[in-house]
Design a protein around this motif. Sequence first.
Motif, PDB file in Angstrom:
ATOM      1  N   ASP A  55       1.049  -1.263  -0.393  1.00 46.56           N
ATOM      2  CA  ASP A  55      -0.433   0.150  -0.181  1.00 46.56           C
ATOM      3  C   ASP A  55       0.864   1.360  -0.031  1.00 46.56           C
ATOM      4  OD1 ASP A  55      -2.282  -1.330  -0.245  1.00 46.56           O
ATOM      5  OD2 ASP A  55      -1.988  -2.261   2.433  1.00 46.56           O
ATOM      6  N   VAL A  56       2.153   1.347   0.218  1.00 44.49           N
ATOM      7  CA  VAL A  56       3.002   2.228   0.249  1.00 44.49           C
ATOM      8  C   VAL A  56       2.827   3.610  -0.906  1.00 44.49           C
ATOM      9  CG1 VAL A  56       5.031   1.415   0.002  1.00 44.49           C
ATOM     10  CG2 VAL A  56       5.197   3.498   1.698  1.00 44.49           C
ATOM     11  N   ARG A  57       3.165   2.535  -2.093  1.00 46.47           N
ATOM     12  CA  ARG A  57       3.686   3.588  -3.194  1.00 46.47           C
ATOM     13  C   ARG A  57       2.396   4.440  -3.666  1.00 46.47           C
ATOM     14  NH1 ARG A  57       8.014   2.816  -5.150  1.00 46.47           N
ATOM     15  NH2 ARG A  57       9.243   0.936  -5.294  1.00 46.47           N
ATOM     16  N   TRP A  58       1.177   3.700  -3.365  1.00 45.62           N
ATOM     17  CA  TRP A  58      -0.256   4.428  -4.259  1.00 45.62           C
ATOM     18  C   TRP A  58      -0.494   5.187  -2.662  1.00 45.62           C
ATOM     19  CZ3 TRP A  58      -5.056   4.145  -2.002  1.00 45.62           C
ATOM     20  CH2 TRP A  58      -5.384   3.254  -0.692  1.00 45.62           C
ATOM     21  N   LEU A  59      -0.426   4.520  -1.601  1.00 48.26           N
ATOM     22  CA  LEU A  59      -0.869   5.963  -0.077  1.00 48.26           C
ATOM     23  C   LEU A  59       0.115   7.382  -0.346  1.00 48.26           C
ATOM     24  CD1 LEU A  59      -1.197   3.771   2.993  1.00 48.26           C
ATOM     25  CD2 LEU A  59      -3.352   5.239   1.495  1.00 48.26           C
ATOM     26  N   LEU A  60       1.597   7.564  -1.053  1.00 52.90           N
ATOM     27  CA  LEU A  60       2.042   8.398  -0.934  1.00 52.90           C
ATOM     28  C   LEU A  60       1.838   8.756  -2.039  1.00 52.90           C
ATOM     29  CD1 LEU A  60       5.375   6.399  -0.278  1.00 52.90           C
ATOM     30  CD2 LEU A  60       4.965   8.364   0.779  1.00 52.90           C
ATOM     31  N   GLU A  61       1.923   8.572  -3.658  1.00 50.13           N
ATOM     32  CA  GLU A  61       1.044   9.354  -4.438  1.00 50.13           C
ATOM     33  C   GLU A  61       0.085  10.274  -4.277  1.00 50.13           C
ATOM     34  OE1 GLU A  61       1.610   7.616  -8.380  1.00 50.13           O
ATOM     35  OE2 GLU A  61       2.528   5.625  -7.766  1.00 50.13           O
ATOM     36  N   LEU A  62      -0.895   9.637  -3.556  1.00 49.42           N
ATOM     37  CA  LEU A  62      -2.312  10.047  -3.397  1.00 49.42           C
ATOM     38  C   LEU A  62      -1.642  11.102  -2.140  1.00 49.42           C
ATOM     39  CD1 LEU A  62      -5.629  10.288  -3.876  1.00 49.42           C
ATOM     40  CD2 LEU A  62      -5.190   8.578  -1.376  1.00 49.42           C
ATOM     41  N   GLY A  68      17.122  -3.112  16.911  1.00 45.80           N
ATOM     42  CA  GLY A  68      16.113  -2.406  18.064  1.00 45.80           C
ATOM     43  C   GLY A  68      16.056  -0.520  16.944  1.00 45.80           C
ATOM     44  N   GLU A  69      16.990  -0.321  16.625  1.00 46.53           N
ATOM     45  CA  GLU A  69      17.222   1.090  15.948  1.00 46.53           C
ATOM     46  C   GLU A  69      16.333   1.207  14.637  1.00 46.53           C
ATOM     47  OE1 GLU A  69      19.994   4.713  16.074  1.00 46.53           O
ATOM     48  OE2 GLU A  69      20.810   2.869  16.786  1.00 46.53           O
ATOM     49  N   HIS A  70      15.491   1.741  13.935  1.00 45.07           N
ATOM     50  CA  HIS A  70      15.186   2.511  12.958  1.00 45.07           C
ATOM     51  C   HIS A  70      16.264   2.394  11.342  1.00 45.07           C
ATOM     52  CE1 HIS A  70      12.164   4.185  10.065  1.00 45.07           C
ATOM     53  NE2 HIS A  70      13.308   5.337   9.592  1.00 45.07           N
ATOM     54  N   SER A  71      16.397   2.335  10.795  1.00 49.12           N
ATOM     55  CA  SER A  71      17.150   2.736   9.945  1.00 49.12           C
ATOM     56  C   SER A  71      16.869   2.631   8.351  1.00 49.12           C
ATOM     57  CB  SER A  71      18.303   0.907   9.359  1.00 49.12           C
ATOM     58  OG  SER A  71      17.508   0.256   8.766  1.00 49.12           O
ATOM     59  N   TYR A  72      17.027   3.347   7.566  1.00 47.18           N
ATOM     60  CA  TYR A  72      17.402   3.649   6.223  1.00 47.18           C
ATOM     61  C   TYR A  72      17.617   2.845   5.001  1.00 47.18           C
ATOM     62  CZ  TYR A  72      15.684   7.745   8.750  1.00 47.18           C
ATOM     63  OH  TYR A  72      15.021   9.086   9.851  1.00 47.18           O
ATOM     64  N   ALA A  73      16.484   2.921   4.190  1.00 47.73           N
ATOM     65  CA  ALA A  73      17.160   1.913   2.569  1.00 47.73           C
ATOM     66  C   ALA A  73      16.142   3.132   1.239  1.00 47.73           C
ATOM     67  CB  ALA A  73      16.782   0.588   2.785  1.00 47.73           C
ATOM     68  N   LEU A  74      16.896   2.350   0.249  1.00 51.84           N
ATOM     69  CA  LEU A  74      16.041   2.755  -0.873  1.00 51.84           C
ATOM     70  C   LEU A  74      14.865   2.390  -0.836  1.00 51.84           C
ATOM     71  CD1 LEU A  74      19.229   3.327  -3.175  1.00 51.84           C
ATOM     72  CD2 LEU A  74      17.503   5.280  -2.279  1.00 51.84           C
ATOM     73  N   MET A  75      13.806   3.227  -1.037  1.00 53.86           N
ATOM     74  CA  MET A  75      12.501   2.305  -1.268  1.00 53.86           C
ATOM     75  C   MET A  75      12.463   1.716  -2.703  1.00 53.86           C
ATOM     76  SD  MET A  75       8.928   3.863  -1.578  1.00 53.86           S
ATOM     77  CE  MET A  75       8.465   4.030  -0.110  1.00 53.86           C
ATOM     78  N   SER A  76      12.986   1.455  -3.592  1.00 57.45           N
ATOM     79  CA  SER A  76      13.152   0.771  -4.669  1.00 57.45           C
ATOM     80  C   SER A  76      13.976  -0.577  -4.685  1.00 57.45           C
ATOM     81  CB  SER A  76      14.424   2.134  -5.881  1.00 57.45           C
ATOM     82  OG  SER A  76      15.784   2.193  -5.819  1.00 57.45           O
ATOM     83  N   GLU A  77      14.685  -0.724  -3.444  1.00 55.39           N
ATOM     84  CA  GLU A  77      15.671  -1.789  -3.237  1.00 55.39           C
ATOM     85  C   GLU A  77      14.355  -2.426  -2.654  1.00 55.39           C
ATOM     86  OE1 GLU A  77      19.255  -1.151  -1.759  1.00 55.39           O
ATOM     87  OE2 GLU A  77      19.587  -0.369  -4.201  1.00 55.39           O
ATOM     88  N   ARG A  78      13.602  -2.022  -1.425  1.00 53.15           N
ATOM     89  CA  ARG A  78      13.152  -2.292  -0.641  1.00 53.15           C
ATOM     90  C   ARG A  78      11.363  -2.413  -0.884  1.00 53.15           C
ATOM     91  NH1 ARG A  78      14.188  -4.989   3.985  1.00 53.15           N
ATOM     92  NH2 ARG A  78      12.753  -3.933   5.862  1.00 53.15           N
ATOM     93  N   VAL A  79      10.539  -1.876  -1.743  1.00 50.44           N
ATOM     94  CA  VAL A  79       9.267  -2.173  -1.974  1.00 50.44           C
ATOM     95  C   VAL A  79       9.227  -2.024  -3.320  1.00 50.44           C
ATOM     96  CG1 VAL A  79       7.049  -0.704  -1.958  1.00 50.44           C
ATOM     97  CG2 VAL A  79       8.735  -0.841  -0.095  1.00 50.44           C
TER      98      VAL A  79
END
Length: 356
Positions: free
Chosen positions: A84-91, A170-181
Amino acid sequence: MTTDRELARWRLRSQSLTAPADDAEQVVRSLLAVQAENPSQSAWAVATRTPSPEASDLARALESGRVIRTHVLRPTWHYVHADDVRWLLELTAPRVLPVFDQQLKALDDRMTAITDAVESALGEAPDQTRADLAAALADRGFELTGQQLMLVVGRLEMVGLVCSGAPRGGEHSYALMSERVPAARPFDRDEALAELASRYCTSHGPATERDLAYWATLTVTDARRGIAAADDRLESIEHDGRTFWHAPGAAPAEAAEPAGHLLQVLDEMYRGYQDSRWVIDSEGVVPRARETAIGMALVDAQLVAAMKRTIAAKAVTFSLRPHRELAARERQAIEDAASRYAAFLGLEPRVTFEAA
């Protein structure tokens, strides 16, 4: 005639608080988004909606990338299912991005270069914590304050470049969405508005068009468009001069177990509404000023006390400040909720009540 209390009970059921979902992934998918500004508190918001609350459940979903923690809907973190993350972001991003842009004005002339640097750093090494990313940017010539980095990454999440990676200790991390979603099918705005309206009113209903507009940072006009497009998937009732939308076939709920719930005020039962939030206070005993506590106690779908959670080595203390005198059964419901919450944390429960 439906009452405020019946609507609030109905929402407990819609939100899986009295009819649990299978697991953390299903909770997030079903609610569409769960506010996750505070990771510790929001982990309980998800877990309490499952039959056997376990911290490892959500942790596995985040590790696998089936659940993403990112900025979406409003300028704050939410748990969202990867589907759901991509369409929710676009909207929803177009109305939220100006908030970030205003706060990042001082970096206007460097934002393109900073964005390229973030993309390069995460492309070389994904799953970086904020400290890791700050160091990587400094190595590339960008010394940002903690506040600036938080805003930069939040903006890049809203445009779909960055999202949560696998947690690190346990700590939040970041990644590229193109590689994760996974890539999504082409976006159709009208279809997305209908999907949003249908799923919000099903998982949070009964709710009004203004509740939906607040929750998703939409105009009321867009909220109405979405509801109109989804009217074959929804039903409505009239209450207190407003129209409330809900899943077909659903009906006002009776009191259900568990009767007591200890939640943060960021929980969807509170923050998921604005126009009709106060059906959880049918007696009108809760002050309408800005929240002075980060937690709340619900009994039979009514907000009966402010709550503060304090964690020590062996026990967790829930300090309750009742909004009115509590009956013995209400105190017992709170004690039971404290036991469930403490078991989730692996600690002994302690409950204290101030005088009302």
